[in-house]
Design a protein around this motif. Structure first.
Motif: not given
Lengths: 124, 98, 119
Positions: C60-84, C103-104
């Motif tokens: 699944i992680a590779a899918r997000w990388t593919e969407l980002s690199l191939k199709h210019g989709v920004e893949v963004l993780a919320c900082i507050a949720a990430s820190k937790r 950003t959301l």
């Protein structure tokens, strides 16, 4: 594009009880940030989401930070459209007096009509 | 407004709750475990029919039906693939009932 | 149509990440623009590159990388949720980024649709 056209109608729908899962708390964090962007925000409380507003919550014993009082701060962020589904409230044996904030108690059809007017609806 | 439902109605009241808020003409799309709602002959058939009668189209995501071995579905329910899901989103704003 | 996606559940435990990906893929194939995938709640766990699923399972992680690199989709993780949840720049997948809830809000404002996937 005029400034008015840039304002989006965004409804947050709280449907889960607090504490048992983080959805309501992180949903509230999202609402507080969005409130700074001067969009047309509203929050609907449906089903167990209503429990987030219940008075007299004391979370000291479960070791989780309580946040029911944060809902009282929404008013200060100009988030004033708080809708509660009448049936959900009644089913739970609660009345408006049991809630920490002033809300509009509405029928599902009325909340549904408002939901239909939104540009964005986010269920938490 | 397109309403998506991703929970089995046997375990969760999302479907029955969503129905109370539906406006005339709003389509409903069942995805993930939500598709168990449209299996023919189950106890939610009457509710599905009442939704259809109120002019609310009902869809189920075909890949999710296939994944769960559901081939017989309630009368009047249409199936869509992911491309059809995208088409529905193009026509409507979305309320995803999680 | 320009589309933003809000993903509120982690990978593998729930189908949400799979449905979100399949939807994004189909939307791109039909010529729509998928602007961004914003990860929230346990959804931020989609952003770790430390996952190592078995060879015969989807990555699944590779899918997000593919969407980002191939199709210019920004893949963004919320900082507050990430820190937790222990997600930070050190473990971030290629093409992913940590950002704030502001950003959301921008994503919600600038796109024609914001779709939520979760549990």
């Amino acid at each position: 594009m005029s400034e008015e056209q840039d304002i989006k109608k965004i409804m947050h729908v709280m449907r889960r009880a607090p504490h048992g899962s983080i959805y309501t708390y992180e949903g509230l964090e999202m609402i507080l940030i969005m409130a700074a962007y001067e969009q047309d925000l509203s929050v609907a409380f449906i089903g167990d989401g209503i429990y987030a507003l219940k008075k007299d919550q004391d979370t000291a014993g479960i070791g989780i930070k309580g946040f029911s009082k944060t809902f009282m701060a929404l008013d200060g962020y100009d988030v004033e459209k708080l809708y509660v589904d009448r049936q959900s409230l009644e089913e739970r044996g609660l009345t408006e007096d049991d809630l920490v904030v002033d809300v509009e108690v509405m029928d599902a059809s009325e909340i549904g009509r408002l939901m239909n007017e939104q540009d964005v609806v986010i269920h938490h | 407004m397109l309403h998506t439902i991703n929970k089995s109605p046997f375990e969760n009241n999302t479907f029955t709750t969503c129905v109370r808020f539906l406006q005339p003409g709003d389509p409903v799309l069942f995805i993930e475990d939500g598709v168990y709602a449209v299996q023919a002959g189950n106890r939610f058939g009457a509710l599905i029919q009442s939704v259809l009668k109120k002019n609310n189209p009902v869809y189920a995501l075909k890949p999710d039906l296939d994944a769960r071995g559901i081939s017989a579905i309630a009368e009047g329910v249409k199936t869509v693939d992911y491309a059809g899901f995208v088409d529905l989103v193009e026509e409507h704003q979305v309320s995803s009932w999680l | 149509m320009n589309i933003g996606i809000l993903l509120k559940e982690g990978p593998y435990n729930h189908q949400a990440a799979d449905t979100a990906f399949k939807f994004a893929e189909a939307a791109i194939a039909k010529g729509h623009k998928v602007d961004a995938i914003f990860l929230y709640n346990d959804g931020v766990i989609n952003a770790t590159r430390l996952g190592d699923p078995p060879q015969d399972d989807r990555n699944i992680a590779a899918r997000w990388t593919e969407l980002s690199l191939k199709h210019g989709v920004e893949v963004l993780a919320c900082i507050a949720a990430s820190k937790r949840r222990g997600i930070n720049d050190e473990v971030m997948i290629e093409g992913g980024e940590i950002t704030g809830l502001g950003t959301l809000t921008d994503i919600a404002i600038r796109n024609d649709r914001l779709l939520t996937f979760g549990d």
